[in-house]
Design a protein around this motif. Structure first.
Motif, mmCIF file in Angstrom:
data_model
loop_
_atom_site.group_PDB
_atom_site.id
_atom_site.type_symbol
_atom_site.label_atom_id
_atom_site.label_comp_id
_atom_site.label_asym_id
_atom_site.label_seq_id
_atom_site.Cartn_x
_atom_site.Cartn_y
_atom_site.Cartn_z
ATOM 1 N N ILE A 2 -12.839 33.106 99.759
ATOM 2 C CA ILE A 2 -13.252 34.433 99.343
ATOM 3 C C ILE A 2 -12.069 35.115 98.652
ATOM 4 O O ILE A 2 -10.969 35.137 99.190
ATOM 5 C CB ILE A 2 -13.692 35.265 100.556
ATOM 6 C CG1 ILE A 2 -14.849 34.576 101.263
ATOM 7 C CG2 ILE A 2 -14.070 36.672 100.148
ATOM 8 C CD1 ILE A 2 -15.185 35.194 102.588
ATOM 9 N N VAL A 4 -10.238 37.765 98.552
ATOM 10 C CA VAL A 4 -10.030 38.996 99.309
ATOM 11 C C VAL A 4 -8.934 39.826 98.644
ATOM 12 O O VAL A 4 -7.813 39.359 98.497
ATOM 13 C CB VAL A 4 -9.631 38.679 100.768
ATOM 14 C CG1 VAL A 4 -9.381 39.948 101.551
ATOM 15 C CG2 VAL A 4 -10.696 37.829 101.427
ATOM 16 N N VAL A 10 -10.486 43.758 107.648
ATOM 17 C CA VAL A 10 -11.370 42.702 108.147
ATOM 18 C C VAL A 10 -11.729 43.046 109.583
ATOM 19 O O VAL A 10 -10.850 43.292 110.406
ATOM 20 C CB VAL A 10 -10.680 41.316 108.078
ATOM 21 C CG1 VAL A 10 -11.613 40.237 108.594
ATOM 22 C CG2 VAL A 10 -10.217 41.012 106.663
ATOM 23 N N ASP A 42 -15.062 46.905 103.229
ATOM 24 C CA ASP A 42 -14.466 46.101 104.298
ATOM 25 C C ASP A 42 -15.237 44.795 104.470
ATOM 26 O O ASP A 42 -16.392 44.699 104.072
ATOM 27 C CB ASP A 42 -14.503 46.857 105.626
ATOM 28 C CG ASP A 42 -13.686 48.141 105.586
ATOM 29 O OD1 ASP A 42 -12.834 48.276 104.688
ATOM 30 O OD2 ASP A 42 -13.910 48.997 106.458
ATOM 31 N N LEU A 43 -14.578 43.802 105.065
ATOM 32 C CA LEU A 43 -15.232 42.539 105.396
ATOM 33 C C LEU A 43 -15.645 42.580 106.855
ATOM 34 O O LEU A 43 -14.859 42.986 107.714
ATOM 35 C CB LEU A 43 -14.284 41.360 105.186
ATOM 36 C CG LEU A 43 -14.222 40.752 103.791
ATOM 37 C CD1 LEU A 43 -13.443 41.630 102.873
ATOM 38 C CD2 LEU A 43 -13.633 39.382 103.852
ATOM 39 N N TYR A 44 -16.870 42.151 107.127
ATOM 40 C CA TYR A 44 -17.390 42.079 108.483
ATOM 41 C C TYR A 44 -17.719 40.624 108.780
ATOM 42 O O TYR A 44 -18.478 39.999 108.037
ATOM 43 C CB TYR A 44 -18.619 42.967 108.648
ATOM 44 C CG TYR A 44 -18.288 44.422 108.455
ATOM 45 C CD1 TYR A 44 -17.789 45.171 109.517
ATOM 46 C CD2 TYR A 44 -18.435 45.037 107.225
ATOM 47 C CE1 TYR A 44 -17.465 46.502 109.349
ATOM 48 C CE2 TYR A 44 -18.101 46.360 107.048
ATOM 49 C CZ TYR A 44 -17.617 47.089 108.114
ATOM 50 O OH TYR A 44 -17.277 48.406 107.948
ATOM 51 N N VAL A 45 -17.128 40.101 109.854
ATOM 52 C CA VAL A 45 -17.279 38.698 110.209
ATOM 53 C C VAL A 45 -18.116 38.606 111.480
ATOM 54 O O VAL A 45 -17.838 39.292 112.464
ATOM 55 C CB VAL A 45 -15.905 38.022 110.418
ATOM 56 C CG1 VAL A 45 -16.068 36.529 110.635
ATOM 57 C CG2 VAL A 45 -14.986 38.296 109.232
ATOM 58 N N ILE A 56 -19.785 36.162 106.729
ATOM 59 C CA ILE A 56 -18.932 37.269 106.306
ATOM 60 C C ILE A 56 -19.715 38.131 105.334
ATOM 61 O O ILE A 56 -20.231 37.635 104.324
ATOM 62 C CB ILE A 56 -17.643 36.752 105.641
ATOM 63 C CG1 ILE A 56 -16.892 35.845 106.602
ATOM 64 C CG2 ILE A 56 -16.779 37.918 105.176
ATOM 65 C CD1 ILE A 56 -15.711 35.133 105.984
ATOM 66 N N TRP A 58 -19.661 41.401 102.775
ATOM 67 C CA TRP A 58 -18.685 42.153 101.992
ATOM 68 C C TRP A 58 -19.376 42.838 100.833
ATOM 69 O O TRP A 58 -20.152 42.214 100.102
ATOM 70 C CB TRP A 58 -17.613 41.200 101.487
ATOM 71 C CG TRP A 58 -16.549 41.823 100.650
ATOM 72 C CD1 TRP A 58 -16.009 43.070 100.786
ATOM 73 C CD2 TRP A 58 -15.874 41.225 99.548
ATOM 74 N NE1 TRP A 58 -15.030 43.274 99.843
ATOM 75 C CE2 TRP A 58 -14.934 42.153 99.072
ATOM 76 C CE3 TRP A 58 -15.964 39.987 98.930
ATOM 77 C CZ2 TRP A 58 -14.087 41.881 97.993
ATOM 78 C CZ3 TRP A 58 -15.127 39.722 97.862
ATOM 79 C CH2 TRP A 58 -14.198 40.663 97.409
ATOM 80 N N ASP A 60 -18.319 44.548 97.411
ATOM 81 C CA ASP A 60 -17.141 44.617 96.545
ATOM 82 C C ASP A 60 -17.154 45.802 95.586
ATOM 83 O O ASP A 60 -16.317 45.897 94.705
ATOM 84 C CB ASP A 60 -16.981 43.323 95.756
ATOM 85 C CG ASP A 60 -18.131 43.055 94.803
ATOM 86 O OD1 ASP A 60 -19.080 43.865 94.753
ATOM 87 O OD2 ASP A 60 -18.082 42.032 94.097
ATOM 88 N N TYR A 67 -21.175 35.373 102.824
ATOM 89 C CA TYR A 67 -20.553 34.062 102.843
ATOM 90 C C TYR A 67 -20.788 33.439 104.209
ATOM 91 O O TYR A 67 -20.802 34.135 105.211
ATOM 92 C CB TYR A 67 -19.043 34.169 102.596
ATOM 93 C CG TYR A 67 -18.696 34.777 101.273
ATOM 94 C CD1 TYR A 67 -18.562 33.988 100.140
ATOM 95 C CD2 TYR A 67 -18.506 36.143 101.140
ATOM 96 C CE1 TYR A 67 -18.247 34.546 98.910
ATOM 97 C CE2 TYR A 67 -18.184 36.714 99.918
ATOM 98 C CZ TYR A 67 -18.063 35.913 98.819
ATOM 99 O OH TYR A 67 -17.748 36.465 97.614
ATOM 100 N N ALA A 90 -6.129 39.947 106.614
ATOM 101 C CA ALA A 90 -6.712 38.952 105.710
ATOM 102 C C ALA A 90 -6.071 37.578 105.938
ATOM 103 O O ALA A 90 -6.742 36.550 105.826
ATOM 104 C CB ALA A 90 -6.540 39.396 104.266
#
Length: 115
Positions: A2, A4, A10, A42-45, A56, A58, A60, A67, A90
């Motif tokens: 990704i 990032v 994250v 933000d990225l959320y996993v 994931i 995201w 943008d 993902y 990250a």
């Protein structure tokens, strides 16, 4: 991998997530269960019950991306709290996606001298 951007936050979603959910369902989970804005960049996993699959989410600035990565062997290392979110860097996310214990990464070899 990704792409990032630097400075992005994250967040690991604690507990088990239904991996059948798509980006709309996961964005709704971010908004309602975690109390965060899924469109903030933000990225959320999220991790499933077996631990070998992460998703994931995201946004943008142009659109939402989802993902997914499944490990062939082993499980993703996950913190123990049962609810809420945990922030990681990250770099720690990159370790996690490579199957490395991101909490305590260790060099496999380090030179003892320059000459």
């Amino acid at each position: 991998m990704i792409p990032v951007p630097s400075g992005v936050r994250v967040w690991l979603s604690m507990g088990r997530t239904d991996m059948r959910r798509g980006m709309t369902g996961l964005a709704l989970q971010v908004q309602e269960a975690l109390g965060r804005d899924p469109h903030a960049g933000d990225l959320y996993v999220f991790r499933g019950a077996r631990g070998d699959l992460v998703k994931i989410l995201w946004h943008d600035g142009l659109g939402m991306s989802l993902y997914a990565k499944r490990l062939e062997k082993g499980r993703f290392i996950w913190p123990s709290p049962t609810e809420g979110v945990v922030a990681i860097s990250a770099a720690q996310l990159a370790y996690m996606l490579d199957g490395i214990d991101w909490r305590n990464p260790r060099h496999t070899w380090r030179p003892s001298s320059a000459g």
